[in-house]
Design a protein around this motif. Structure first.
Motif, short mmCIF file in Angstrom:
data_model
loop_
_atom_site.label_atom_id
_atom_site.label_comp_id
_atom_site.label_asym_id
_atom_site.label_seq_id
_atom_site.Cartn_x
_atom_site.Cartn_y
_atom_site.Cartn_z
N TYR A 65 10.83 -2.40 -4.65
CA TYR A 65 9.60 -2.74 -3.95
C TYR A 65 9.86 -2.55 -2.46
O TYR A 65 11.01 -2.39 -2.03
CB TYR A 65 9.16 -4.19 -4.25
N GLN A 117 -1.25 -5.93 -4.97
CA GLN A 117 -0.42 -4.76 -5.26
C GLN A 117 1.02 -5.15 -5.51
O GLN A 117 1.67 -4.63 -6.43
CB GLN A 117 -0.53 -3.76 -4.11
N ARG A 121 2.51 -4.88 -9.36
CA ARG A 121 3.65 -3.99 -9.63
C ARG A 121 4.76 -4.75 -10.34
O ARG A 121 5.34 -4.25 -11.32
CB ARG A 121 4.17 -3.40 -8.32
N HIS A 125 5.02 -3.23 -14.11
CA HIS A 125 6.15 -2.30 -14.20
C HIS A 125 7.38 -2.96 -14.81
O HIS A 125 8.21 -2.27 -15.42
CB HIS A 125 6.50 -1.76 -12.81
N SER A 159 -6.55 -5.02 -9.47
CA SER A 159 -5.89 -3.76 -9.10
C SER A 159 -6.78 -2.57 -9.44
O SER A 159 -6.89 -1.61 -8.66
CB SER A 159 -4.54 -3.64 -9.81
#
Length: 429
Positions: A65, A117, A121, A125, A159
């Protein structure tokens, strides 16, 4: 008891496992390596956590990140949770304010988008793709802290709305309400779990990068196959296999042959094994030691008024107190009693080595330059002699850094003295 300053855990070992993206996770890595579990079963539990990360490597391999985004999201959430930043959560008031003020609408949207965001993520992810059942039950609770915190927000829908430029004032208000509902203790628990998650990921990545293997704990004996010091760029690997009755190793070899480095490599393997992480070897089997004491770079202590020899005496005393306790002790002595004269050193080294054989459940490695000690060593079982191979070619030493059984009687001090022309330089002009 732990006395491992000479291994330089923070300076030398932590960098092998540190792939973190923030200071808090780096601190967590340091704790994982410095805080050794007090029992073998707890060490195995730590191993199982790392094995869970490695089993999930297809999901976690590219964990990353943006550091600046992490810092800004963490600060914003902390400000909201603590009340330093007040969000308008009344739907009508917030809607009017955001609709009438373009600046307020832009600032709020930018902050919310950044939070969404970052958290989305992390959720999509990584966290949601994990099979929690590959982790031990104790650590699953930490993972569930992440899961449940992220599920508090409509991250997927928000998102998607952001991507489609449909993140409306109404959505912003609902998200503000979700943020405002976060309790400080919930936020602290989330970040603690996140930093620990990243720390375990980082250690697992270190194991993958360096091809370290998990050790196996057993009741007796010591087996280190193809071990090496991980800081060496082109290390020579060695093996050390000790039977149940071999608890004292006496290591010899000339100066510069690599005795200190080899002892430190063994110490690193034993220490990392007890930290619950992988070790630099192809195979590692050893008992669980309640005390680990490693003396490789003992120095005089100006503060305590100790000479080098007195520091050696105090270190040996510390080891013996540990060995006389209930648990097992592992200790390394590099060039034992080099701080005193040869006659004293010979006598007390002989007494020390002979005495150490009596602590059958513990293991001791002792290096020495006292070549005459070979004939004085007791013949009873318990003592194994090893040396680091060195040969002379054209009158000069050639070091292989290979460990082998036996005793080295090679003397190279005089050869190097003569090679450097010191005899000639000492002649009067």
């Amino acid at each position: 008891m732990l006395h491992v300053e000479d291994l330089q855990v923070e300076a030398e070992l932590v960098p092998l496992f540190n792939f973190t993206h923030n200071a808090e996770a780096e601190t967590a890595v340091l704790r994982l390596l410095q805080e050794l579990p007090p029992t073998a079963e707890l060490v195995r539990e730590k191993q199982r956590i790392l094995q869970g990360f490695l089993a999930s490597w297809s999901v976690l391999e590219n964990f990353s990140y943006q550091k600046i985004q992490y810092q800004e999201v963490r600060k914003f959430l902390a400000d909201v949770s603590s009340g330093r930043v007040a969000l308008e959560v009344n739907h009508i008031k917030a809607s009017v304010k955001l609709l009438l003020s373009e600046e307020a609408r832009y600032q709020s949207r930018a902050r919310y988008v950044q939070v969404i965001q970052f958290l989305h993520r992390l959720q999509q992810h990584y966290v949601h793709r994990l099979d929690l059942h590959v982790f031990p039950v104790g650590y699953r609770t930490q993972l569930l802290v992440l899961v449940r915190f992220l599920e508090r927000f409509s991250l997927e829908n928000n998102s998607q709305a952001i991507q489609e430029d449909q993140f409306s004032v109404a959505r912003m208000v609902r998200f503000a309400q979700q943020l405002q509902a976060i309790k400080p203790e919930d936020l602290t628990a989330f970040w603690d779990a996140f930093h620990l998650f990243e720390a375990y990921w980082s250690v697992a990545k270190g194991m993958q990068t360096h091809a370290f293997v998990f050790p196996v704990f057993q009741e007796e004996g010591l087996c280190l196959k193809e071990f090496y010091h991980p800081l060496l760029k082109q290390p020579v690997t060695n093996s050390l296999v000790l039977g149940p009755t071999e608890n004292v190793v006496v290591l010899t070899g000339p100066n510069m042959s690599g005795k200190s480095t080899l002892l430190k490599a063994v110490g690193v393997c034993v220490y990392l094994a007890h930290a619950g992480v992988g070790v630099p070897a192809s195979r590692c089997e050893l008992p669980y030691f309640q005390s680990i004491l490693i003396a490789i770079n003992l120095r005089d202590s100006l503060r305590d008024g100790y000479s080098h020899f007195m520091a050696e005496i105090q270190n040996l005393k510390l080891v013996l107190h540990a060995a006389r306790g209930a648990g097992r002790t592992f200790a390394i002595f590099d060039e034992l009693f080099r701080g005193t004269n040869v006659d004293d050193a010979m006598e007390i080294t002989h007494a020390t080595v002979r005495g150490l054989t009596g602590f059958r459940r513990s293991s001791f490695l002792v290096s020495t330059h006292l070549l005459a000690l070979e004939s004085q060593l007791p013949k009873e079982s318990g003592i194994s002699t090893y040396c680091i191979e060195c040969v002379l070619r054209n009158g000069l030493p050639v070091f292989s850094y290979r460990l082998k059984q036996g005793w080295s009687s090679l003397k190279i001090g005089r050869l190097l003295f003569e090679k450097e022309g010191l005899h000639a330089l000492l002649q009067p002009q």
